[in-house]
Scaffold this motif. Sequence first.
Motif, PDB file in Angstrom:
ATOM      1  N   PRO A 147      -3.346 -18.016  -4.774  1.00 14.87           N
ATOM      2  CA  PRO A 147      -4.556 -17.188  -4.779  1.00 14.87           C
ATOM      3  C   PRO A 147      -4.373 -15.888  -4.007  1.00 14.87           C
ATOM      4  N   HIS A 148      -3.702 -15.948  -2.855  1.00 13.76           N
ATOM      5  CA  HIS A 148      -3.517 -14.759  -2.025  1.00 13.76           C
ATOM      6  C   HIS A 148      -2.676 -13.712  -2.741  1.00 13.76           C
ATOM      7  N   ALA A 149      -1.594 -14.147  -3.402  1.00 13.80           N
ATOM      8  CA  ALA A 149      -0.715 -13.210  -4.112  1.00 13.80           C
ATOM      9  C   ALA A 149      -1.450 -12.571  -5.293  1.00 13.80           C
ATOM     10  N   LEU A 150      -2.282 -13.353  -5.977  1.00 12.41           N
ATOM     11  CA  LEU A 150      -3.034 -12.807  -7.100  1.00 12.41           C
ATOM     12  C   LEU A 150      -4.036 -11.766  -6.619  1.00 12.41           C
ATOM     13  N   ALA A 151      -4.741 -12.069  -5.522  1.00  9.41           N
ATOM     14  CA  ALA A 151      -5.709 -11.121  -4.980  1.00  9.41           C
ATOM     15  C   ALA A 151      -5.014  -9.831  -4.558  1.00  9.41           C
ATOM     16  N   ALA A 152      -3.827  -9.967  -3.959  1.00  8.78           N
ATOM     17  CA  ALA A 152      -3.075  -8.784  -3.537  1.00  8.78           C
ATOM     18  C   ALA A 152      -2.651  -7.952  -4.746  1.00  8.78           C
ATOM     19  N   GLY A 153      -2.250  -8.632  -5.830  1.00 15.28           N
ATOM     20  CA  GLY A 153      -1.857  -7.927  -7.039  1.00 15.28           C
ATOM     21  C   GLY A 153      -3.010  -7.151  -7.643  1.00 15.28           C
TER      22      GLY A 153
END
Length: 231
Positions: free
Chosen positions: A215-221
């Motif tokens: 979830p964190h990587a997707l939000a950052a993307g």
Amino acid sequence: MKVLLLKDAKEDGSGQDPYIRELGLCGLEATLIPVLSFEFLSLPSFSEKLSHPEDYGGLIFTSPRAVEAVELCLQEDNKTEVWKKSLKEKWNAKSVYVVGNATASLVNKIGLDTEGESCGNAEKLAEYICSRESPALPLLFPCGTLKGEILPKMLKDKGIPMESLTVYQKIPHPGIQVNLNSYYSQQFVAIGPTTARALAAQGLPVSCTATSPTPHALAAGIRTALQPHSC
């Protein structure tokens, strides 16, 4: 801003999908639409193998789908009782290796103890298995059609016997076109390469791909894709 998230809904300990929660912290309203589905294969053969733990040195699970295949075998062949009375205990006398806590949790639910769950990927799990004493009997590895070759190759190179069986394959979700037609967005962000390819096959542009399936990587993307309108 609204975001269309192409994935299955999965609740965590808080009862909410972690991706919806993480994106919500960025002020993004996410809608989930599943893009992939799974078709199970070779279940009669897998069921027969599960009935003979004496032929194997243990089990390897690298995905939740493989654990679901076990559950289907038990349900369809009415083996739930024999599993609880004897088979589960016999498999627990052996090593049951898993990748990740999510898969480990599912394996625990069918009554099996696990090891190796702290390994983040198949390569790390292969290293862990290779560090253990080599079993005389093969490890049973239920897997998907798109399984990586790193784990089988590493075990083979170390002389650790393994028997793989393809028990599922990914297929396009039957309702994806209808669901996509009912929801329009100019930008798409893919969680990983498989989803990105599925979107491309539908003629949909991918603005960016998350660096890892979290979830964190997707939000950052998404923040990067929306700059300078990042949350």
